[in-house]
Motif scaffolding. Structure first.
Motif, PDB file in Angstrom:
ATOM      1  N   UNK A 175       0.840  -1.207   0.000  1.00 11.95           N
ATOM      2  CA  UNK A 175       0.000   0.000   0.000  1.00 11.95           C
ATOM      3  C   UNK A 175       0.876   1.257   0.000  1.00 11.95           C
ATOM      4  N   UNK A 176       0.394   2.279  -0.702  1.00  9.60           N
ATOM      5  CA  UNK A 176       1.098   3.577  -0.721  1.00  9.60           C
ATOM      6  C   UNK A 176       0.279   4.576   0.086  1.00  9.60           C
ATOM      7  N   UNK A 177       0.901   5.113   1.123  1.00 11.47           N
ATOM      8  CA  UNK A 177       0.236   6.062   2.034  1.00 11.47           C
ATOM      9  C   UNK A 177       0.827   7.438   1.753  1.00 11.47           C
ATOM     10  N   UNK A 178      -0.023   8.421   1.534  1.00 10.72           N
ATOM     11  CA  UNK A 178       0.499   9.754   1.223  1.00 10.72           C
ATOM     12  C   UNK A 178      -0.313  10.853   1.897  1.00 10.72           C
ATOM     13  N   UNK A 179       0.352  11.985   2.090  1.00 13.39           N
ATOM     14  CA  UNK A 179      -0.313  13.171   2.629  1.00 13.39           C
ATOM     15  C   UNK A 179      -1.034  13.836   1.455  1.00 13.39           C
ATOM     16  N   UNK A 180      -2.283  14.213   1.648  1.00 17.50           N
ATOM     17  CA  UNK A 180      -3.057  14.833   0.564  1.00 17.50           C
ATOM     18  C   UNK A 180      -2.390  16.137   0.106  1.00 17.50           C
ATOM     19  N   UNK A 181      -2.531  16.437  -1.157  1.00 20.66           N
ATOM     20  CA  UNK A 181      -1.857  17.584  -1.771  1.00 20.66           C
ATOM     21  C   UNK A 181      -2.052  18.871  -0.970  1.00 20.66           C
ATOM     22  N   UNK A 182      -3.300  19.137  -0.569  1.00 15.54           N
ATOM     23  CA  UNK A 182      -3.597  20.404   0.116  1.00 15.54           C
ATOM     24  C   UNK A 182      -3.042  20.459   1.546  1.00 15.54           C
ATOM     25  N   UNK A 183      -2.590  19.299   2.060  1.00 11.09           N
ATOM     26  CA  UNK A 183      -2.096  19.252   3.449  1.00 11.09           C
ATOM     27  C   UNK A 183      -0.574  19.244   3.552  1.00 11.09           C
ATOM     28  N   UNK A 184       0.114  19.173   2.410  1.00 15.54           N
ATOM     29  CA  UNK A 184       1.570  19.003   2.426  1.00 15.54           C
ATOM     30  C   UNK A 184       2.332  20.183   3.019  1.00 15.54           C
ATOM     31  N   UNK A 185       1.733  21.365   2.972  1.00  9.07           N
ATOM     32  CA  UNK A 185       2.431  22.555   3.478  1.00  9.07           C
ATOM     33  C   UNK A 185       2.062  22.893   4.931  1.00  9.07           C
ATOM     34  N   UNK A 186       1.312  22.035   5.579  1.00  5.85           N
ATOM     35  CA  UNK A 186       0.981  22.282   6.986  1.00  5.85           C
ATOM     36  C   UNK A 186       2.267  22.297   7.804  1.00  5.85           C
ATOM     37  N   UNK A 187       2.350  23.229   8.739  1.00  2.00           N
ATOM     38  CA  UNK A 187       3.578  23.371   9.539  1.00  2.00           C
ATOM     39  C   UNK A 187       3.912  22.074  10.276  1.00  2.00           C
ATOM     40  N   UNK A 188       2.873  21.420  10.796  1.00  2.00           N
ATOM     41  CA  UNK A 188       3.021  20.154  11.522  1.00  2.00           C
ATOM     42  C   UNK A 188       3.803  19.141  10.689  1.00  2.00           C
ATOM     43  N   UNK A 189       3.458  19.046   9.405  1.00  2.00           N
ATOM     44  CA  UNK A 189       4.076  18.090   8.484  1.00  2.00           C
ATOM     45  C   UNK A 189       5.524  18.478   8.196  1.00  2.00           C
TER      46      UNK A 189
END
Length: 206
Positions: free
Chosen positions: A139-153
């Motif tokens: 399985x490939x798990x990824x952060x959604x495009x709109x969430x990639x720039x969240x400071x937490x990430x």
């Protein structure tokens, strides 16, 4: 903030160990337990006490799962062929929130649960918002495009105190990871010793 998130340092102090290996853990400063009786001398633990502690430590590590959730995972580990303790670790590591935490998409396992809940994660291109979702090998798990720039990430991927284990192939430039294989106890980078064999003994007797 969830009640469990607020209590994460209490879990460390109750166990007397820095179970997530965090630099800010209060155990780094004082090793006694929380509360007014925390500094009392601890007696030698009985077999039951050691088994209970091993269970609480493992349960706490994965975001302080409820007893019902943990017992259900244990029952499944028992049904599968092979070593129950190893199966238990494999099932816990296949939880989506655990995978998100291991991949260093978020700083803590508590944040991972919330991150998944809030719909920031995709599995094989489809949004999944259930923290207990069972990931499969490949399985490939990824952060959604709109969430990639969240400071937490952005902060989490730079954390020096944790390495990504080799049963996952992570690409932080794309914020995605492949779950390569189900790990055994020896593969998982726990900061403290986990004893699933004692957890098995606990449930066998209780």
């Amino acid at each position: 903030m969830t009640k469990r998130t607020a209590a994460k340092y209490k879990i460390d102090r109750r166990m007397g160990e820095n179970i997530w290996g965090r630099p800010k853990s209060p155990v780094n400063r004082r090793e006694y337990g929380p509360g007014q009786h925390g500094q009392r001398r601890k007696g030698k633990l009985s077999d039951f006490g050691l088994q209970l502690r091993a269970k609480q430590k493992l349960k706490g590590y994965y975001g302080d799962l409820t007893e019902k959730q943990f017992r259900r995972i244990y029952a499944e580990a028992e049904r599968v062929k092979g070593d129950t303790g190893e199966n238990l670790i494999g099932l816990l590591e296949r939880r989506l929130d655990a995978v998100v935490y291991r991949a260093k998409f978020v700083p803590t396992v508590f944040a991972a649960r919330q991150f998944v809940n809030h719909g920031h994660v995709e599995v094989n291109g489809k949004k999944v918002n259930i923290p207990s979702y069972r990931v499969k090998e490949g399985d490939v798990i990824s952060v959604r495009q709109k969430s990639k720039q969240l400071e937490l990430v952005l902060v989490a991927s730079q954390l020096p105190e944790r390495d990504v284990p080799d049963y996952m192939a992570v690409d932080h430039s794309k914020m995605s990871c492949e779950f390569v294989r189900t790990p055994g106890l020896g593969d998982v980078p726990y900061p403290v010793a986990m004893e699933p064999n004692l957890v098995v003994e606990f449930y066998a007797k209780n």
